[in-house]
Design a protein around this motif. Structure first.
Motif, PDB file in Angstrom:
ATOM      1  N   ARG A  50      43.627  34.600  38.216  1.00  0.00           N
ATOM      2  CA  ARG A  50      42.963  34.611  39.525  1.00  0.00           C
ATOM      3  C   ARG A  50      42.276  35.948  39.742  1.00  0.00           C
ATOM      4  O   ARG A  50      42.710  36.978  39.205  1.00  0.00           O
ATOM      5  CB  ARG A  50      43.992  34.386  40.658  1.00  0.00           C
ATOM      6  CG  ARG A  50      44.823  33.109  40.549  1.00  0.00           C
ATOM      7  CD  ARG A  50      43.981  31.864  40.763  1.00  0.00           C
ATOM      8  NE  ARG A  50      44.780  30.654  40.649  1.00  0.00           N
ATOM      9  CZ  ARG A  50      45.340  30.011  41.678  1.00  0.00           C
ATOM     10  NH1 ARG A  50      45.183  30.495  42.906  1.00  0.00           N
ATOM     11  NH2 ARG A  50      46.038  28.925  41.475  1.00  0.00           N
ATOM     12  N   ASP A  51      41.222  35.940  40.525  1.00  0.00           N
ATOM     13  CA  ASP A  51      40.620  37.181  40.990  1.00  0.00           C
ATOM     14  C   ASP A  51      41.644  37.850  41.905  1.00  0.00           C
ATOM     15  O   ASP A  51      42.060  37.261  42.907  1.00  0.00           O
ATOM     16  CB  ASP A  51      39.331  36.883  41.758  1.00  0.00           C
ATOM     17  CG  ASP A  51      38.608  38.136  42.218  1.00  0.00           C
ATOM     18  OD1 ASP A  51      39.279  39.065  42.730  1.00  0.00           O
ATOM     19  OD2 ASP A  51      37.371  38.189  42.109  1.00  0.00           O
ATOM     20  N   PRO A  52      42.097  39.070  41.606  1.00  0.00           N
ATOM     21  CA  PRO A  52      43.162  39.685  42.408  1.00  0.00           C
ATOM     22  C   PRO A  52      42.772  39.983  43.841  1.00  0.00           C
ATOM     23  O   PRO A  52      43.644  40.155  44.703  1.00  0.00           O
ATOM     24  CB  PRO A  52      43.482  40.970  41.635  1.00  0.00           C
ATOM     25  CG  PRO A  52      42.252  41.260  40.849  1.00  0.00           C
ATOM     26  CD  PRO A  52      41.674  39.922  40.486  1.00  0.00           C
ATOM     27  N   GLU A  53      41.460  40.029  44.115  1.00  0.00           N
ATOM     28  CA  GLU A  53      41.016  40.301  45.474  1.00  0.00           C
ATOM     29  C   GLU A  53      40.953  39.029  46.318  1.00  0.00           C
ATOM     30  O   GLU A  53      41.348  39.018  47.492  1.00  0.00           O
ATOM     31  CB  GLU A  53      39.630  40.961  45.450  1.00  0.00           C
ATOM     32  CG  GLU A  53      39.586  42.286  44.717  1.00  0.00           C
ATOM     33  CD  GLU A  53      40.455  43.337  45.384  1.00  0.00           C
ATOM     34  OE1 GLU A  53      40.566  43.323  46.633  1.00  0.00           O
ATOM     35  OE2 GLU A  53      41.020  44.174  44.645  1.00  0.00           O
ATOM     36  N   THR A  54      40.485  37.945  45.722  1.00  0.00           N
ATOM     37  CA  THR A  54      40.283  36.707  46.484  1.00  0.00           C
ATOM     38  C   THR A  54      41.324  35.628  46.177  1.00  0.00           C
ATOM     39  O   THR A  54      41.457  34.671  46.937  1.00  0.00           O
ATOM     40  CB  THR A  54      38.900  36.119  46.175  1.00  0.00           C
ATOM     41  OG1 THR A  54      38.852  35.717  44.791  1.00  0.00           O
ATOM     42  CG2 THR A  54      37.806  37.143  46.442  1.00  0.00           C
ATOM     43  N   LEU A  55      42.025  35.769  45.061  1.00  0.00           N
ATOM     44  CA  LEU A  55      42.986  34.785  44.546  1.00  0.00           C
ATOM     45  C   LEU A  55      42.313  33.474  44.135  1.00  0.00           C
ATOM     46  O   LEU A  55      42.980  32.455  43.959  1.00  0.00           O
ATOM     47  CB  LEU A  55      44.119  34.521  45.545  1.00  0.00           C
ATOM     48  CG  LEU A  55      45.029  35.713  45.859  1.00  0.00           C
ATOM     49  CD1 LEU A  55      46.160  35.294  46.772  1.00  0.00           C
ATOM     50  CD2 LEU A  55      45.572  36.343  44.572  1.00  0.00           C
ATOM     51  N   LYS A  56      40.992  33.514  43.963  1.00  0.00           N
ATOM     52  CA  LYS A  56      40.294  32.333  43.465  1.00  0.00           C
ATOM     53  C   LYS A  56      40.444  32.254  41.945  1.00  0.00           C
ATOM     54  O   LYS A  56      40.595  33.255  41.258  1.00  0.00           O
ATOM     55  CB  LYS A  56      38.812  32.394  43.845  1.00  0.00           C
ATOM     56  CG  LYS A  56      38.552  32.214  45.331  1.00  0.00           C
ATOM     57  CD  LYS A  56      37.058  32.194  45.627  1.00  0.00           C
ATOM     58  CE  LYS A  56      36.802  31.956  47.109  1.00  0.00           C
ATOM     59  NZ  LYS A  56      35.330  31.932  47.422  1.00  0.00           N
TER      60      LYS A  56
END
Length: 261
Positions: A50-56
């Motif tokens: 996941r993108d650690p900033e957005t969790l996407k």
């Protein structure tokens, strides 16, 4: 029952969120949970980033890198498989850039298919490109089949020499658009298992536990984790470790971290 079974641990997947599950999403969380599962004797881990900033969901190799490095540090000899899913990233180069990190395995779903929340696109041409990119990187395909048709295509590519063994195959049952965990479907799959292959069974939702029990009895092992099932019973959310405990500890099956490669 033999204790020499494969346990493929799937802790995160694509559909888990902070709201709907207790799944680990950040690298540190995934590493910690895989390490705990490793102590229970899992054989391999199938990871999503996941993108650690957005969790996407992300196919970015830099989002995978700390997960792979952390697992390798804390779980020596554990086979690491990365997801090459076509559910969110249509571009084949971005979808496969994680192979540059040289994981042990990469997922290979043997057809396009539908899920309740969307589709996963794997055209025949895409499948062939995924196989070729894995060959270049020395990565073994983690073949995923959701019905007998996907297994039939697997056998076809083996016959043509496109897929070279030994083969590892996950059969995932219970998706409403594909095969269910009935006796007829399972018998067809077992009867058509390729030579020189290992076959593990997984199930979606409430089908996970019965499929895992069938996998321990009649196949080479199981696929288990919150990627496929978020609940223990009656919509009560569970954890990855509780799923492992219910299926592995209670049946006395331990995988002792044996390699699938």
């Amino acid at each position: 029952m033999s204790s020499n079974k494969i346990i493929n641990f799937t802790p995160t997947g694509t559909q888990t969120t902070r709201d709907n599950s207790f799944a680990p999403l950040l690298p540190s969380e995934i590493i910690e949970e895989v390490h705990e599962a490793y102590e229970y004797g899992i054989t391999m881990v199938h990871i999503h980033a996941r993108d650690p900033e957005t969790l996407k969901n992300s196919s970015n190799k830099n989002h995978y890198r700390p997960i792979i490095e952390g697992i390798r540090q804390h779980c020596p000899n554990l086979t690491i498989c990365v997801s090459l899913t076509g559910r969110f990233e249509p571009n084949i180069d971005r979808r496969t850039e994680v192979l540059e990190l040289l994981p042990d395995m990469g997922s290979l779903t043997m057809s396009s298919l539908n899920f309740p929340t969307g589709e996963s696109i794997n055209s025949p041409d895409t499948i062939l490109k995924l196989i070729e990119k894995m060959k270049v990187c020395g990565v073994t395909p983690e073949i995923e089949c959701f019905d007998s048709g996907m297994l039939n295509y697997t056998n076809y590519l083996i016959k043509k020499g496109v897929l070279t063994g030994p083969h590892y195959i996950n059969v995932i049952l219970g998706n409403m658009y594909n095969a269910q965990s009935d006796v007829a479907s399972l018998n067809s799959i077992i009867q058509n298992k390729p030579n020189n292959s290992l076959l593990c069974l997984g199930g979606i939702g409430k089908e996970q536990l019965p499929c895992n029990l069938l996998g321990l009895l009649y196949a080479d092992g199981i696929r288990i984790g919150l990627e496929d099932n978020l609940y223990y019973t009656n919509k009560v959310k569970t954890t990855n470790i509780k799923l492992l405990q219910s299926c592995i500890v209670l049946t006395g099956v331990v995988a002792v971290n044996k390699s699938v490669l």
